[in-house]
Design a protein around this motif. Structure first.
Motif, PDB file in Angstrom:
ATOM      1  N   GLU A  59       1.079  -0.890  -0.032  1.00 37.08           N
ATOM      2  CA  GLU A  59      -0.405  -0.069  -0.216  1.00 37.08           C
ATOM      3  C   GLU A  59       0.849   1.039  -0.149  1.00 37.08           C
ATOM      4  OE1 GLU A  59      -3.568   2.524   2.814  1.00 37.08           O
ATOM      5  OE2 GLU A  59      -2.477   0.289   3.263  1.00 37.08           O
ATOM      6  N   ARG A  60       2.106   0.863   1.214  1.00 42.59           N
ATOM      7  CA  ARG A  60       3.027   2.280   0.870  1.00 42.59           C
ATOM      8  C   ARG A  60       3.360   2.584  -0.386  1.00 42.59           C
ATOM      9  NH1 ARG A  60       5.381   2.399   7.049  1.00 42.59           N
ATOM     10  NH2 ARG A  60       3.201   2.581   7.848  1.00 42.59           N
ATOM     11  N   GLU A  61       3.995   1.367  -0.724  1.00 44.12           N
ATOM     12  CA  GLU A  61       5.037   1.511  -1.925  1.00 44.12           C
ATOM     13  C   GLU A  61       3.737   1.975  -3.943  1.00 44.12           C
ATOM     14  OE1 GLU A  61       7.918   1.301  -5.781  1.00 44.12           O
ATOM     15  OE2 GLU A  61       7.183   1.849  -3.240  1.00 44.12           O
ATOM     16  N   LEU A  62       2.905   1.315  -4.254  1.00 46.11           N
ATOM     17  CA  LEU A  62       1.765   1.143  -4.687  1.00 46.11           C
ATOM     18  C   LEU A  62       0.649   1.696  -5.029  1.00 46.11           C
ATOM     19  CD1 LEU A  62       1.652  -2.699  -6.180  1.00 46.11           C
ATOM     20  CD2 LEU A  62       3.511  -0.345  -6.807  1.00 46.11           C
ATOM     21  N   GLY A  63       0.170   2.166  -3.330  1.00 43.14           N
ATOM     22  CA  GLY A  63      -1.785   2.981  -2.835  1.00 43.14           C
ATOM     23  C   GLY A  63      -2.311   1.621  -2.820  1.00 43.14           C
ATOM     24  N   ARG A  64      -2.862   2.355  -4.381  1.00 40.64           N
ATOM     25  CA  ARG A  64      -4.788   1.711  -4.504  1.00 40.64           C
ATOM     26  C   ARG A  64      -4.151   0.743  -6.608  1.00 40.64           C
ATOM     27  NH1 ARG A  64      -9.087   2.365  -1.538  1.00 40.64           N
ATOM     28  NH2 ARG A  64      -7.940   3.410   0.476  1.00 40.64           N
ATOM     29  N   ALA A  65      -2.905   0.393  -6.687  1.00 40.04           N
ATOM     30  CA  ALA A  65      -2.858   0.139  -7.970  1.00 40.04           C
ATOM     31  C   ALA A  65      -1.896  -0.905  -7.899  1.00 40.04           C
ATOM     32  CB  ALA A  65      -1.692   0.915  -8.209  1.00 40.04           C
ATOM     33  N   ASP A  66      -2.622  -1.988  -8.917  1.00 44.58           N
ATOM     34  CA  ASP A  66      -1.596  -3.092  -9.341  1.00 44.58           C
ATOM     35  C   ASP A  66      -0.740  -3.712  -8.837  1.00 44.58           C
ATOM     36  OD1 ASP A  66      -4.649  -3.686  -8.672  1.00 44.58           O
ATOM     37  OD2 ASP A  66      -5.257  -3.707 -10.734  1.00 44.58           O
ATOM     38  N   ALA A  67      -0.049  -2.508  -9.660  1.00 44.09           N
ATOM     39  CA  ALA A  67       1.323  -2.129  -9.673  1.00 44.09           C
ATOM     40  C   ALA A  67       2.639  -1.050 -10.466  1.00 44.09           C
ATOM     41  CB  ALA A  67       1.711  -3.978 -11.376  1.00 44.09           C
ATOM     42  N   ARG A  68       3.871  -1.861 -10.526  1.00 42.46           N
ATOM     43  CA  ARG A  68       4.310  -0.413 -10.376  1.00 42.46           C
ATOM     44  C   ARG A  68       4.946  -0.321 -11.942  1.00 42.46           C
ATOM     45  NH1 ARG A  68       5.894   4.695  -8.948  1.00 42.46           N
ATOM     46  NH2 ARG A  68       4.233   4.410  -7.272  1.00 42.46           N
ATOM     47  N   PHE A  69       5.338  -0.050 -12.441  1.00 41.64           N
ATOM     48  CA  PHE A  69       6.222  -0.183 -14.138  1.00 41.64           C
ATOM     49  C   PHE A  69       7.539   0.571 -13.716  1.00 41.64           C
ATOM     50  CE2 PHE A  69       4.094  -3.171 -17.503  1.00 41.64           C
ATOM     51  CZ  PHE A  69       3.023  -3.415 -16.082  1.00 41.64           C
ATOM     52  N   ILE A  70       8.612   0.452 -14.161  1.00 41.18           N
ATOM     53  CA  ILE A  70       9.881   0.848 -13.989  1.00 41.18           C
ATOM     54  C   ILE A  70      10.421   0.488 -15.403  1.00 41.18           C
ATOM     55  CG2 ILE A  70      12.200   0.805 -12.388  1.00 41.18           C
ATOM     56  CD1 ILE A  70      10.385   0.093 -10.480  1.00 41.18           C
ATOM     57  N   ASP A  71      11.649   1.266 -15.217  1.00 39.16           N
ATOM     58  CA  ASP A  71      12.430   1.679 -16.323  1.00 39.16           C
ATOM     59  C   ASP A  71      13.892   1.160 -16.468  1.00 39.16           C
ATOM     60  OD1 ASP A  71      13.847   1.604 -18.863  1.00 39.16           O
ATOM     61  OD2 ASP A  71      13.817   3.972 -19.245  1.00 39.16           O
ATOM     62  N   PRO A  72      14.461  -0.373 -16.502  1.00 39.87           N
ATOM     63  CA  PRO A  72      15.327  -0.107 -16.169  1.00 39.87           C
ATOM     64  C   PRO A  72      17.067   0.545 -16.665  1.00 39.87           C
ATOM     65  CG  PRO A  72      15.117  -2.157 -17.014  1.00 39.87           C
ATOM     66  CD  PRO A  72      13.373  -1.057 -16.771  1.00 39.87           C
TER      67      PRO A  72
END
Length: 949
Positions: A59-72
């Motif tokens: 919850e602290r990282e994503l809030g209510r979202a299902d995922a976080r997309f990150i560019d490596p």
């Protein structure tokens, strides 16, 4: 028929009545057992509450979202990742070829129909009421339901327009701003109004402002780059919600599909239900094993936990045991009556053990309840101290029950020895109150001496022959237990000094020696507390001495340097120089310039069109063989050691903030740098260069500097193995003695010398000596003055080595003092209860009223002194063992470094005894304990009625 149930029931009733009758003694034992239970239970509650669940972390990282997309930043290459996206690498093996770089189009990996929310994070210098504050800038639409949980609103609201921002509470406190204030950023003319304050639950001390996407980072980045300043370094990730149709969330298979497109994914569903290690391709690669905690590490943790619990129980038993023994002696007539009425020895033992059981149960309940209340009440303070919000108030009944059971077991263990002793006493002795003749054990001191010698030998072997910390710890623990076993005999030796003492301390010492069964455990408890403190203090002071010796000052103590490395021809340098002169207690000011090749507006480190550079040419004969790439691989370890000690391979330990290490200045600079060489000042006046690095000089004593106007052509020449093009200028030099500290400089030339040689210069900054070390207020004033210039400044103030060990030692001393005073106070209370007859005799024979008070004080002081002395001796051993082990390890690393050609100095690993801490423990703590005991003791004389016989 009488059964064991009826016997124990009667014993518990007698124990309960006895505990209630002697409330003072019962409260004393209860406090001794309940306080550790309170501490351990509170620690368990704190750790469990601070440990976030997977759902809370998501919850602290994503809030209510299902995922976080990150560019490596692998340029779209397929990647392999761990389930939490913290570990990753390209799927293709790039060994032997260049590593992939470049941005990836993250949006191509987002499933169709998903809801996306951008989250961009950068940084910038924001103007505050005090000056400039470097803070994080975050562009996230916090009012979006998908972002709920990432930020927690404290006051006001989140921004709804492009000219509005919200700020963390810590940022507002640090900046002096508030809701409604105007906020500006350095390099950007736009103003923003602060409309709310919020906090990041996992980073309460973060300085961050929140704006709408595109409102602040992009305009600021463009403005900074237009002024040739570093940009905001923004990084954008994407919060993705699949909607109600995807009930399973973003699965591991979907994560792998995104990985194939070069995108990392932090998925809530994967975090809640992670795949097996066998299904994670990253973990199957060589070198990626061992993610699960090894059995050895788990065993080490369990051993450490068991040691802590065991020492805590030993400490309690050492203090509570004598209390039960005194209670048993005070109740000996009652126990004798039990025996006279047909009670057996096991009935006597059951009554005394019942007292331990009753006190243990009450202590468990009281300690647990207080832990729950205090932890809940102190939770906000703990969160502020740790810098993050806890999750739910996590109460684990099994763990708290186990800790409470520990209190019950400890109470029983503390009563075992008194129970056995009381049961062995005859009925006649119990009824008449006679103690009989008691002799000290002759076996225990021998066993203790053997344990001390064996433990010290094991610790010495562990420090000199092995690298196993467990060996040193085991030997030190065995030696300390040996000292504990020797304590009764050592207490008897302390009694020999009583003949030279006045009446009250002589009586206190005699009473302590006569009642060793009560005194020795209390002394041992103080010994254990002090030994731990002395051990940590010795190690900390020794490490501090090592760090102090290894510390390399960048300037003379109290000196100040300020440099402006930006371009612009040094137009802001005079203002910055005057700001330092105005704000700090300056004695001598030495203005310095730097060599400039190309247009005057070039920054120090070049990079712009039309900007050149210079290099100091090192003669071929003066080049270090270790730095010649062609021959480096062919050198043997012996040759590396040989060349590592060669003067050509020695480097200055101070990092030079001056390009090339060349400064243009006058004789004042030499004075500020404490360079006492009259010939150097004379050489500057004669147009020579003052040289600190003799590797730069030719055989004839001249130094050559190449002026490179075309940097690209120079790079191409170096790649072709040719000399780079450029005009070479030669200067006569004066070489200073080798023992003179140069503080990162290689040479200094005067402005007249540079002008005569046709070398271009621009103002750089200044060096200052001070009349006193600048205070915090003066530094804040200087920051404000520099802020007005709007210039990036490299400011250094040499304050010398500043270790934090003194604060640690102070805390350890106070902690040991509290434990020592507590243990000594407990022993004093027991002594007063056990020696009530002696005190009444003193009153009967007409002793002055102050004798009772002074006797109590000296009884407490005697226990404290003996415990501190023995604890100090016992505590030094493990610290010395650890330092010797550190010395052995660092010497091994040094020899390996020499074999690779390192030119570092030999390791300095001293063993320093913390005499100040030991003196504080030896003098202040016993004195404080004695005064406290004397103050709380009644001094009036009381005569009791004659005891029944």
């Amino acid at each position: 028929m009488t059964t064991w149930y009826h016997s124990w029931r009667a014993a518990l009733r007698i124990a309960r009545r006895d505990a209630w009758r002697y409330k003072g003694r019962s409260f004393l034992v209860l406090a001794m057992i309940a306080l550790p239970i309170l501490g351990v239970s509170a620690l368990d509650l704190t750790l469990r509450s601070a440990e976030l669940s997977v759902s809370e972390s998501s919850e602290r990282e994503l809030g209510r979202a299902d995922a976080r997309f990150i560019d490596p930043q692998y340029g779209g290459e397929a990647v392999l990742q761990s389930p939490d996206a913290q570990n990753y690498q390209p799927k293709k093996n790039f060994e032997g070829s260049s590593w992939p770089e470049g941005a990836t189009d993250v949006k191509k990996a987002i499933p169709a129909g998903a809801t996306v929310l951008e989250d961009s994070v950068g940084s910038g210098r924001l103007r505050t009421t005090h000056g400039l504050l470097h803070a994080e800038i975050r562009e996230l639409k916090a009012t979006d339901p998908m972002a709920r949980g990432i930020m927690r609103l404290d006051e006001g609201r989140f921004p709804e327009k492009s000219g509005e921002v919200a700020a963390t509470t810590h940022f507002l406190e640090a900046s002096g701003l508030r809701i409604g204030s105007k906020l500006t950023a350095r390099g950007l003319d736009a103003e923003y109004r602060i409309v709310g304050s919020y906090e990041l639950p996992s980073a309460l001390k973060a300085d961050q402002v929140n704006a709408l996407p595109g409102a602040m980072l992009d305009p600021l980045d463009k403005a900074l780059k237009a002024d040739d300043l570093p940009g905001t370094s923004a990084d954008t990730t994407y919060l993705v919600s699949l909607g109600a149709s995807a009930s399973g969330g973003f699965t591991w298979n979907m994560v792998q599909e995104a990985n194939a497109k070069g995108v990392l994914v932090n998925s809530r569903a994967v975090a809640l239900n992670p795949p097996a290690d066998a299904d994670i391709a990253l973990y199957q690669l060589d070198g990626w094993g061992g993610y699960a905690q090894s059995s050895a590490a788990q065993t080490a943790e369990l051993a450490a936990l068991g040691t802590i619990v065991g020492l805590a129980m030993l400490e309690i038993c050492l203090l509570a045991g004598p209390a039960f023994a005194v209670g048993a002696r005070r109740s000996r007539r009652q126990l004798g009556l039990v025996g006279a009425n047909g009670g057996d020895r096991h009935h006597i033992r059951a009554i005394v053990l019942g007292g331990g059981l009753v006190i243990g149960i009450v202590s468990a309940v009281v300690g647990t309840v207080l832990a729950l209340g205090l932890t809940f009440a102190l939770r906000p303070l703990l969160e502020e101290y740790l810098g993050k919000r806890f999750g739910s108030f996590d109460i684990r009944p099994l763990e708290l029950g186990g800790i409470a059971l520990l209190a019950v077991v400890t109470g029983l263990l503390s009563a075992i020895v008194p129970a056995i002793t009381s049961s062995r006493q005859t009925v006649l002795a119990s009824l008449t109150g006679r103690r009989g003749v008691r002799k000290s054990s002759r076996v225990l001191p021998v066993v203790g001496l053997i344990a001390v010698v064996l433990g010290a030998s094991i610790a010495l072997y562990g420090s000199l022959m092995t690298e196993q910390f467990a060996v040193i710890a085991a030997g030190s623990a065995l030696a300390e237990l040996g000292v504990v076993a020797l304590t009764p005999a050592l207490v008897g030796l302390f009694g020999r000094i009583g003949r030279w003492l006045p009446l009250s301390p002589r009586l206190a010492l005699r009473d302590s020696v006569r009642n060793r069964g009560r005194t020795a455990p209390a002394v041992a408890a103080v010994l254990a507390a002090v030994a731990g403190t002395v051990a940590v203090s010795t190690y900390s002071v020794s490490s501090d001495a090592q760090y102090r010796a290894e510390y390399t000052p960048s300037l003379p103590h109290g000196a100040v340097s300020v440099m402006v490395t930006e371009g612009g021809g040094g137009r802001d340098v005079p203002t910055v120089r005057n700001a330092v002169q105005k704000s700090l207690p300056i004695d001598i000011r030495a203005d310095v310039d730097r060599i400039n090749v190309g247009k005057p507006s070039c920054p120090m480190y070049g990079g712009d069109d039309g900007c050149g550079q210079y290099e100091v040419i090192v003669p071929k004969a003066n080049e270090c063989p270790l730095w010649q790439e062609d021959d480096d691989d062919e050198l043997t370890p012996a040759e590396r050691r040989k060349w590592g000690k060669d003067w050509r391979c020695q480097e200055d330990d101070v990092y030079s903030h001056v390009d090339g290490g060349v400064l243009v200045g006058d004789a004042k600079l030499l004075k500020v740098l404490d360079i006492e060489d009259p010939e150097a000042e004379k050489a500057l006046a004669e147009g020579k260069v003052v040289l600190f690095d003799k590797r730069k000089a030719d055989k004839d004593g001249t130094v050559r500097i190449r002026m490179i106007t075309d940097v690209d052509a120079a790079d191409k020449a170096l790649e072709a193995g040719k000399e780079p093009p450029g005009e070479i200028k030669s200067f006569a030099t004066h070489e200073v003695p080798e023992n003179v500290k140069a503080y990162g400089l290689s040479m200094v030339m005067s402005p007249d010398t540079a002008k005569a040689a046709g070398v271009g210069t621009v103002p750089l900054g200044a060096y200052y000596s001070t009349t006193s070390l600048p205070t915090t207020a003066q530094e804040q004033k200087l920051d404000g003055e520099i802020d007005r210039t709007g210039t990036d400044v490299n400011l250094q103030i040499e304050k010398g080595f500043n270790g934090e060990t003194s604060i640690v030692l102070l805390a350890l001393t106070v902690f040991a003092g509290l434990i020592t005073i507590g243990a000594a106070g407990i022993a004093t209370g027991l002594a007063q209860a056990d020696a009530e007859a002696d005190l009444k005799t003193l009153a009967a024979v007409g002793a002055p009223a102050r004798v009772r008070r002074t006797l109590s004080g000296f009884q407490c002081g005697v226990v404290a002194v003996m415990g501190v002395i023995l604890g100090s001796v016992a505590g030094v051993l493990p610290a010395i063992g650890l330092r010797l082990s550190d010395r052995r390890s660092q010497e091994g690393w040094y020899q390996e470094a020499l074999a690779q050609g390192s030119v570092s100095d030999p390791p300095f690993v001293p063993v320093v005894i913390p005499w100040a801490t030991m003196a504080a423990l030896l003098i202040a703590v016993p004195l404080g304990a004695a005064l406290l005991a004397a103050l709380v003791t009644r001094s009036h004389r009381t005569l009791g009625r004659r005891a029944a016989t």
